[in-house]
Design a protein around this motif. Sequence first.
Motif, short mmCIF file in Angstrom:
data_model
loop_
_atom_site.label_atom_id
_atom_site.label_comp_id
_atom_site.label_asym_id
_atom_site.label_seq_id
_atom_site.Cartn_x
_atom_site.Cartn_y
_atom_site.Cartn_z
N ASP A 43 12.79 77.65 58.62
CA ASP A 43 12.36 76.48 58.64
C ASP A 43 12.59 75.95 57.19
O ASP A 43 11.88 74.94 57.10
CB ASP A 43 10.49 76.78 58.47
N GLY A 44 13.40 76.25 56.46
CA GLY A 44 13.95 75.71 55.35
C GLY A 44 12.79 75.58 54.04
O GLY A 44 13.10 74.85 53.39
N GLN A 45 12.40 76.97 54.06
CA GLN A 45 11.41 77.00 52.86
C GLN A 45 11.77 78.05 51.78
O GLN A 45 11.01 78.22 50.98
CB GLN A 45 10.03 77.71 53.40
N VAL A 46 13.20 78.36 51.91
CA VAL A 46 13.80 79.34 50.94
C VAL A 46 15.06 78.48 50.40
O VAL A 46 15.94 78.09 51.10
CB VAL A 46 14.08 80.72 51.51
N SER A 47 15.14 78.85 49.15
CA SER A 47 16.50 78.07 48.42
C SER A 47 16.86 79.22 47.56
O SER A 47 16.07 79.95 46.94
CB SER A 47 16.13 76.77 47.79
N VAL A 48 18.28 79.18 47.37
CA VAL A 48 18.88 79.94 46.17
C VAL A 48 19.83 78.93 45.27
O VAL A 48 20.57 78.32 45.84
CB VAL A 48 19.94 80.88 47.08
N GLY A 49 19.25 78.92 44.06
CA GLY A 49 19.99 78.28 43.05
C GLY A 49 20.03 76.84 43.36
O GLY A 49 21.04 75.84 43.19
N GLY A 50 18.84 76.37 43.95
CA GLY A 50 18.61 74.71 44.25
C GLY A 50 19.23 74.57 45.82
O GLY A 50 18.85 73.45 46.18
N ARG A 51 19.93 75.45 46.56
CA ARG A 51 20.38 75.14 47.97
C ARG A 51 19.44 75.69 48.78
O ARG A 51 19.40 77.01 48.83
CB ARG A 51 21.85 75.52 47.77
N THR A 52 19.14 75.15 49.85
CA THR A 52 18.45 75.55 51.04
C THR A 52 18.89 76.41 51.87
O THR A 52 20.14 76.24 52.35
CB THR A 52 17.85 74.37 51.83
N ILE A 53 18.49 77.54 52.23
CA ILE A 53 19.12 78.62 52.99
C ILE A 53 18.33 78.80 54.21
O ILE A 53 17.16 78.78 54.23
CB ILE A 53 19.06 80.09 52.26
N VAL A 54 19.00 78.86 55.55
CA VAL A 54 18.32 78.91 56.75
C VAL A 54 19.01 79.88 57.57
O VAL A 54 18.50 79.87 58.83
CB VAL A 54 18.43 77.48 57.61
N GLU A 55 19.54 80.78 56.88
CA GLU A 55 20.14 81.95 57.77
C GLU A 55 19.53 83.14 57.06
O GLU A 55 20.00 83.49 55.80
CB GLU A 55 21.37 81.91 57.96
N PRO A 56 18.73 84.13 57.73
CA PRO A 56 18.25 85.21 57.41
C PRO A 56 19.09 86.15 56.77
O PRO A 56 18.99 87.07 55.94
CB PRO A 56 17.42 85.79 58.25
N ARG A 57 20.40 86.08 57.38
CA ARG A 57 21.49 87.03 57.21
C ARG A 57 22.37 86.72 55.73
O ARG A 57 23.32 87.59 55.32
CB ARG A 57 22.40 87.01 58.03
N TYR A 58 21.93 85.79 54.80
CA TYR A 58 22.74 84.97 53.92
C TYR A 58 22.53 86.27 52.86
O TYR A 58 21.56 86.95 52.82
CB TYR A 58 21.84 83.99 53.50
#
Length: 332
Positions: A43-58
């Motif tokens: 749902d776009g509620q997680v970011s890493v270093g300011g970049r939104t992550i939408v893939e749980p496998r990241y």
Amino acid sequence: MAQDVEEISLRVPDSRSGDRIDRVLAGLVADMSRARLQTLIRDGQVSVGGRTIVEPRYRVNAGDLVHLRIPPTQPAILQPEPIALEIVHEDADLIVISKPAGLTVHPGAGTPSGTLVNALLHHCAGSLSGIGGIERPGIVHRLDKDTSGLMVVAKTDAAHRHLSAQFADHGRTGDLERGYLAIIWGAPERRRGTIDAPLARSPQNPEKMAVRRGGREAITHFEVLDTYSDPEGRPLASLIECRLETGRTHQIRVHLAHIGHPLLGDPVYGGGFRSKERLMSERQRQALAGLGRQALHAYLLALRHPSRDEILRFESDLPGEMRSLVDALTET
């Protein structure tokens, strides 16, 4: 007043470098299930270093700054209903109830309301923290509509995850125990036994289960507690205890019918034994008619509390209609 969005920031530890972001978050955010975290990621509620992550496998790196936004729990779409419940135990994490026969656990096709979930939404109003982001009770196991007895329901996401793991293990390595009392036609040859027969949907009737090669593993242990004879001294019925090693749909009912001893009152799996009623006395036939459902009661439930280091153990007496049937069968 609207609830605020909860925000969490954390650093990826060195030990989790290269791991999936959903696994990392599941290990660092104790009160949320991995499935719930995967939904938040998508749902776009997680970011890493300011970049939104939408893939749980990241895959994350050591030292990455992960930011998690947790929207407020959404109200349940289901409606609370003031249905009386027999509460056996309740605390902040879970609730144990003695379900009466005739009460469906969860709304579904043909049963949009009047269920245990509707009743729990009313009873637990204001005390549910949200299961999977929805304000609802967490169902971790079920009883058939016409089976009575003990059920535990989670009130928080963390409790739901903990209890689900216990039920998935079925007590093989943990502390979970589930015991059922059943009244069956006839008497098994052995006082104790194990029924190991895989179950799948019946090819003739998809609403029924059947023993089928290639089905899901299903194991039921039983012990005969008492046997009741007809006027000729032949076994008419027996009271048995069943313990589950797996938890398949209709498992006890199908397994007992499979070995030739279906439950009294079971119209789905015991219909071929209606002729046995001719061997009953008038009082016994009336007691069976008064039962009005399969003679199965979940009398024992033991589990490890999800947040306290203790075992909870509960027992429930036979309900009145099953007790009346036992009393009638005991007559000489």
